[in-house]
Structures are given as C-alpha cells and as structure tokens.
Design an enzyme around this catalytic site. Sequence first.
Site, PDB file in Angstrom:
ATOM      1  N   GLY A 473       0.824  -1.196   0.000  1.00 24.82           N
ATOM      2  CA  GLY A 473       0.000   0.000   0.000  1.00 24.82           C
ATOM      3  C   GLY A 473       0.854   1.239   0.000  1.00 24.82           C
ATOM      4  O   GLY A 473       2.074   1.194  -0.193  1.00 24.82           O
ATOM      5  N   GLU A 474       0.190   2.380   0.249  1.00 28.93           N
ATOM      6  CA  GLU A 474       0.893   3.669   0.185  1.00 28.93           C
ATOM      7  C   GLU A 474       1.920   3.809   1.292  1.00 28.93           C
ATOM      8  O   GLU A 474       2.976   4.401   1.115  1.00 28.93           O
ATOM      9  CB  GLU A 474      -0.138   4.801   0.275  1.00 28.93           C
ATOM     10  CG  GLU A 474       0.480   6.174   0.136  1.00 28.93           C
ATOM     11  CD  GLU A 474      -0.572   7.270   0.231  1.00 28.93           C
ATOM     12  OE1 GLU A 474      -0.197   8.437   0.102  1.00 28.93           O
ATOM     13  OE2 GLU A 474      -1.749   6.933   0.434  1.00 28.93           O
ATOM     14  N   SER A 477       3.573  -2.484   3.639  1.00 33.66           N
ATOM     15  CA  SER A 477       3.187  -3.758   3.044  1.00 33.66           C
ATOM     16  C   SER A 477       2.610  -4.675   4.108  1.00 33.66           C
ATOM     17  O   SER A 477       2.746  -4.433   5.310  1.00 33.66           O
ATOM     18  CB  SER A 477       4.415  -4.412   2.387  1.00 33.66           C
ATOM     19  OG  SER A 477       5.421  -4.648   3.369  1.00 33.66           O
ATOM     20  N   LYS A 496       1.600  -6.090   9.260  1.00 36.30           N
ATOM     21  CA  LYS A 496       1.638  -4.829   8.521  1.00 36.30           C
ATOM     22  C   LYS A 496       2.942  -4.115   8.876  1.00 36.30           C
ATOM     23  O   LYS A 496       3.171  -3.781  10.042  1.00 36.30           O
ATOM     24  CB  LYS A 496       0.435  -3.961   8.868  1.00 36.30           C
ATOM     25  CG  LYS A 496      -0.891  -4.550   8.439  1.00 36.30           C
ATOM     26  CD  LYS A 496      -2.061  -3.625   8.754  1.00 36.30           C
ATOM     27  CE  LYS A 496      -2.067  -2.400   7.898  1.00 36.30           C
ATOM     28  NZ  LYS A 496      -3.296  -1.596   8.029  1.00 36.30           N
ATOM     29  N   ASP A 601     -13.608   4.542   6.451  1.00 39.53           N
ATOM     30  CA  ASP A 601     -13.037   3.948   5.232  1.00 39.53           C
ATOM     31  C   ASP A 601     -13.625   2.562   5.006  1.00 39.53           C
ATOM     32  O   ASP A 601     -12.925   1.650   4.582  1.00 39.53           O
ATOM     33  CB  ASP A 601     -11.512   3.888   5.350  1.00 39.53           C
ATOM     34  CG  ASP A 601     -10.835   3.685   3.997  1.00 39.53           C
ATOM     35  OD1 ASP A 601     -11.524   3.839   2.968  1.00 39.53           O
ATOM     36  OD2 ASP A 601      -9.633   3.371   3.964  1.00 39.53           O
TER      37      ASP A 601
END
Length: 846
Positions: A473-474, A477, A496, A601
């Site tokens: 991701g931004e 990982s 994560k 989200d």
Amino acid sequence: MEVSLCILLVLLHFNEGIHGLRFTKNPSNQTVTQGNMARLGCAFKGLSEPEIIWLKDGEKIYSTDQMYITLDAHHWETFYSVKSVQQQDAGKYWCEVEYYGRIISSEPAWITVEGVPHFVVEPEDVAAFAGEPFNLTCAASGPPEPVEVLWWLGGEQKGDFMPSPLVLFVKGVNDSIKFYCEAKNARGISVSRTGTVHIKVCPDYPQDVKVHHASDLNITLTWSPGFTGHSQLSTCTIQVSKGPGKKVKLPDVDVVVPPFQHVFEGLSSYSNYSVRIRCDNEVGSSPFSPWVGFHTPEAAPSAAPKNFTFELSEQQLTLSWAALEQEELRGRLLAYKVQWNQGGESQDPLLFKDNVARLSGAGRFFNATFQVAACTMAGCGPWSQPVLVMPVSGMAWLQTLRGKETQFGSAFAASGTDVPVSFTAARSFNRQFPEPPESTLDSLGINSDLKAKLQDVLISERLLTLGRMLGKGEFGSVREAFLKSENNSGQKVAVKVLKTDINSSSDIEQCLKEAAYMKDFHHPNVIELIGVSLHRRAQQRIPIPMVILPFMKHGDLHTFLLMSRLGDEPFTLSQQILIQFMLDIARGMEYLSSKKIIHRDLAARNCMLNENMSVCVADFGLSKKIYSGDYYRQGSVSKLPVKWIALESLADNVYTTQSDVWAFGVTMWEIMTRGQTPYPGVENSEIYEYLIKGERLKQPPDCPADIYEIMHSCWSPVPKCRPSFQRLIDQLELLWAKLNPAPVKEPLLYVNLEEEDGEQASGLVTETGTHNSEELSWGVPWQCAGIEEDEKDWLMVSSGAALAIGGDYRYIINPHGSGIDDENRHSDDGLSEDIRDEEEDVNINV
C-alpha cells in the site's frame, strides 16, 4: 466655545425628550383560576416605534403572542397573554423601554394563580435505624387558602386534615414502608409523591475492584461501592497479601471514602499480590470482596553483580560473578551485559546468559578493564566496579580503577548508578558478535498516552519470522509471518510493516494509532490485534513498527468478489452467501459504533475473509474515536475514498456513524455486483455534483428490489433518516431467513491469487453487464419522520445545488494489494475496468 454650546443644546434636547417618555398604562394585579387565561397590558407614549419588553420576576419574557396597538403616532399599547395559567406563571410582571441606555419601567403587577394546592415541602425518602423514631414533614399552599394536609403511612390514614405545614411523628418501624400526604383547599385535593422509609443495614461488599497504572513501585486501586445499606459509607479497609502459596499479609490500610480509590506505594517489582476490600457505614462493616490478584511489572535491577573476578590463561579469559538475588534482580533475567574498555576506547558490549564468560584469545585483553550489569526486560541495572586484567608472574590480579574520562564521556559509571539502557533479549548470545538490544516504544518518539496503550501488546521481534508479501500500500506492506510463543508453539499471522523510508515520528504514530484502536476490539466480525513489534534497522535511529494481525486465509472481500467472476476459475456466490457477507459487516460496524468508533473507510477492500468465510471489518487507519458529541470533523488535507464518502462528508468534512452507514450501502452494492467499481463512468471530480442532483448508484443486475431498497435507504441526503446498523442487521436477517438453505452445502472455493513462484495469476476475463449511465435513477423519494422543515429540502431532487469538488487524484491497487504503475495501467492484459479503477481518491482541502 461654539462646540461647548452645541453639546449643551444636545443635552438639553435629550433631557427634554426623556421627560416626555412615560407609561400611560400599567399592568394590573390579577387573581386567575388555574387553567384560565390571563392578560396584562401596558401603554407607552413619546416614541414613534418603541420596543416594549415584558419581564417576569426580573427575567425577560420571549413570546410570540405579544401584540402592539397604535393609539396615535407616538402612543403605543401592548398586551401579554397566558392562554392557560399554571402555578409557574404566578409572579411579578412589568414593562420596560430602553432609550439611549436609559431604562424606563412601568409599575409592577402580580398574577396570583388559584387552584388545587401545590406542595412546598414534599415527602422525601428516609433512612432510619430499625425501631428508631423519626419525623416526616409535608407542606402545601394555595391560593386559595387555607390549605390542610393529611398523612398516609403504610396504606393507613394517620389522623385528620390539619393546617399546612404538618409534621408526622413516627415512633419507629422495623421494615421498609411507603408514605405520602394529601393537601386540600376550596379548589380540590392534591396528592404528593410517595416516599419510602428504608431500614439502615450493613453494606454489601465493594464491586469492580480494579488495579490501574501498575508500576514497579506502586499501583492505583479503584472500586465501586456495592449496596450501601441506605447509609453513607465512611471508610473502607484494604487488605493486601504478597506471594504465591502461603502468602505474606501486609498491614491493613483504612481509607476515608469517597473517592473510592487508593494509591499503594512501596511494592516490590515483579511480584504477585492479591487485594480485597470491605467498607463501613454507621451500622457496621460489609463482607470482604473476593480477592483480586495482580502482578507488578519488571524493573531494571537495583544492584550490580558482586564478586566480579577473572582467570587468565594462554588460551582464554574467564570472567565470573555472583548471581543477583531476586529482590535485587526485580524481574526475569534476560542476560548479563559485559562492557570493556581498552586503551581509553570503549569496545562493543557482550551478552551472556550465565554468570560466567569465556573469551578466547587472552592476549588481546591485557590491560583491559571490564564491568558487568544484569539486564531484565525493563533495562539494565548498575555496573559493577571495574576490573583490570593484568598478567603478573603467571597470576591474575584483581584491581579496581577509578572512573576514566574519554572522548565519549565517562568510561565507567559510579557504583550504584542506574544506567538508562533499555534491553531486550537478542536472538542468540554470540560471544564474538553479539546482536544489539531490541527497540522499545521509548525509541519511537510517540506520545505517552499511545505508548501506555501499546505497552502490554508489545511482542519481541525475535518471535517473528517474516514470509512472503501479501500486499502493498501507500504506507507499507502486509507480509505473511510465523509467530512463535514463549512455549515454542506458534501460529500463522499477517504483519503490517511500515515502509523503511518512513522516518517521521508522526507517520509512525499514525500507524500505531490503528493498533491502539484494535487493541480493545473483541468481536467475531472485527479484526483483532495480536500485538505490535519493532524491527531494528541498521544505521537508523527509529525502528520500523510492525502490527501483527490474524492471518486471513481468503484475503480481502473485494479481491474475492472479483475473482468469483474474473478469475481463471470463476465460481458462483449464492444470494444467501452475499447477504451473509453483508450481515457480518453490519454486525461488525454495529459493534464499532457502540464503541464510539467512526471507521471512515468502510469498503469491500477493507473487509477480510477468514478460513470460515466470515467477514471481519479491518483497516482502521482512518478511524476516529468520538470522545464527546456524535461526529468528527476532518481538519486537514487527506487522501480519502471519494466514491464511498457520504454527501455531507464531501460537503463539510463531517463524519458520523451515519456517514459509515452510507459507506455500508456502497459496500452492499460492491457485494451485489461482485466487486465492480461504484459509479461506473463517473469521475471523482464529478461525484459531488452527481449526488447533489439526487443521483445514486443504480440497481445492479440480478439484485432483488428488497436488497436494493435497503442499500438505497443508506444514501438518504439527511443523515438522521438513514437506518442504524442495528436496523440494517434486522432487515438483512429477515431477508436471509426468507432464502431456503440449499439441501447440500456447497463448499466455497478458495481463490489462490498467486502462482507457485509468487507471481500474480493472469488471464482474468472481462465481464460486461453494467447499467447504462443514462438509466433512470431511483424514483422513490426518501421518507423520514420527525425531521426539521429546513432538512426536507435535502430530500427534494434538485440540480445545480452545489459545485463539484475540484481535483482528480487517483491511485490504483491490483487484486493483490501492490501498486500498478502508469505503464502497466493501459496494457492489453484483459483486465476489466473494475480492476484498473478499483479505487479513486480525491485530496480534500479544509
């Protein structure tokens, strides 16, 4: 002189005007029967349009019933009416007019209300000793007067009506009993509230005995009073015992209450304790509460190892020292740390499990000085006195040196001085090349509150073995990993990991806030935190945080839905399974809303599927805790998923549980379309204008009307008109129950998103069948009871109500979670528009 004359003329004119202002009519006293109308009047002369204000008992009256009547050009009359007079309307009334800061008042008048008596002193609950006499008082007044009072006790009349006030003397009762009084005058009879006589007894034992803020030296103990026995608690007695098995009882502590808390000091580190409490009132003592055990945390050792000696031979140097007593160790020994200095230069420290160290190559240690300290999880204790290694006549000499200053500061700490070294056990204790100590939360630079929340979920990095990457991701990982427990058992987990090029404490703090939220989550449909670990980086001051989560066998829901229709081996998801997915998400979100958490989200990509095919709500990177009120306002530039955001959030950056409900409706649409991108053909920059016109997501093919009706209700423009998550659960459970279960449960296929070599599976088939963009939008207006008039406009479909938010910033995530660059975005690989436009974000400036 001319200026002074002008001022004088103005003042004379002003005073002359004041003298001409007056009330020509004053309100009159009125006696009104309760329920009838009262009307008061005032008249004022001297101003063309005066503002006449009514006051009651010194407070302004704000009324829409006030009327003005013009008597002539500078003479006005006004009235104040009370349509149904009640006791609270009785009082003193008058009028006022303000003229250049001066207040002109009318004469006052009184409204007196006649009706049934109202109570001035009403019976209150009484607590008394059994058989002990006490008094009860009741008082009532009119008008009209006189007022008489009658007592009822335990269902029996006590005497006759007597003038108010009336005191009832009770000789004493042995059981709880009810009482009330009646008051009468010429208008009728009133009945007071019912009171209760409670008999005072001993209290019950305290509840909710809890230990907070345990440190190596003290704890904060809190508790709640149980049943007080109808008597105020005065003191509580706390008993503490130490140690397992045959415990050592510490002296009792008496605490004056309230408050119901006490700080214990002088406790031992790394020790087991038990505590129980009883409380006293004026009758006696309660029983003791059940014992509550607690364990004080570790601390750095309080003493340095003693008897530090060495033996020197041609082959090796042997160092030895005495082990610390448990009281000195104050924790679980992780290792002994030996530091040495040669030629004024500090050498790399060495770590040893035992209280003996054997170092080969004895010659290189000539004239070297050594010190040793014991280390626990909390850190290392003070250094021992330094020892100088010198070979003399084949014998080893023991010599103590004074501290020596070097270019790096003091080479040796004074005896008994605590060394602020935080230390965690290394992966192994290599005597030649020891591993550096692990990082602690103190090294991250995060705030103290966040550090306190994460302290008890910190997991040593040495227990983690990282495996293949599951997604990127931004900010980092997700990797597959194996977590080993202290008893050598283990489990498969997901980790994560923050990007290695992120060095900002604020970014690290944002990452760890997500873990702090998850720490308190305990629900089958919300992903739970296993722990947090810190990865030590070479040449870097700040370690990399790693958030450890349960391993989800089937990955994220969005990818699973895409693969069900676009994978190499498509498979069918029944309507019953799709509704079960929705139910799982709704139950997880209802739990989060009950915890005062706004997710912000919610989308299929942020929901995970475990091995039992249950959905867990995940990814709380944008979540916010509501500490007061019921909304959160976004206050900075953020990258947000526009196509999932509620209308009011796009307009005002305000987020509530109702905006999460909106996102849930979009997630339902994703599920029914098996992973299509919402609003096909509509750009991010066009979303706000599209929604403000009343447009919404179209009904997907094969989506029953009752399911679409539920998701459409989530998109009401008025947030309060959207269903709650509990309401959504009830509706979805009814739909699920209507579906007949299949006679044979078909096993769900797990779609493997990677080939054996870890590369992404290819050959995905494009599926068409999305609605035409010109198809009519939902034609039924939203219904909502109890809304304000100004909110009804939101329910009307109108165009051009607001401008679209400018800007169009995108990021693309492939089904495996790793970034797709622009070069690959337009490749002819057969990927559908759903995958290439899976997520679109807009930067919103506030």
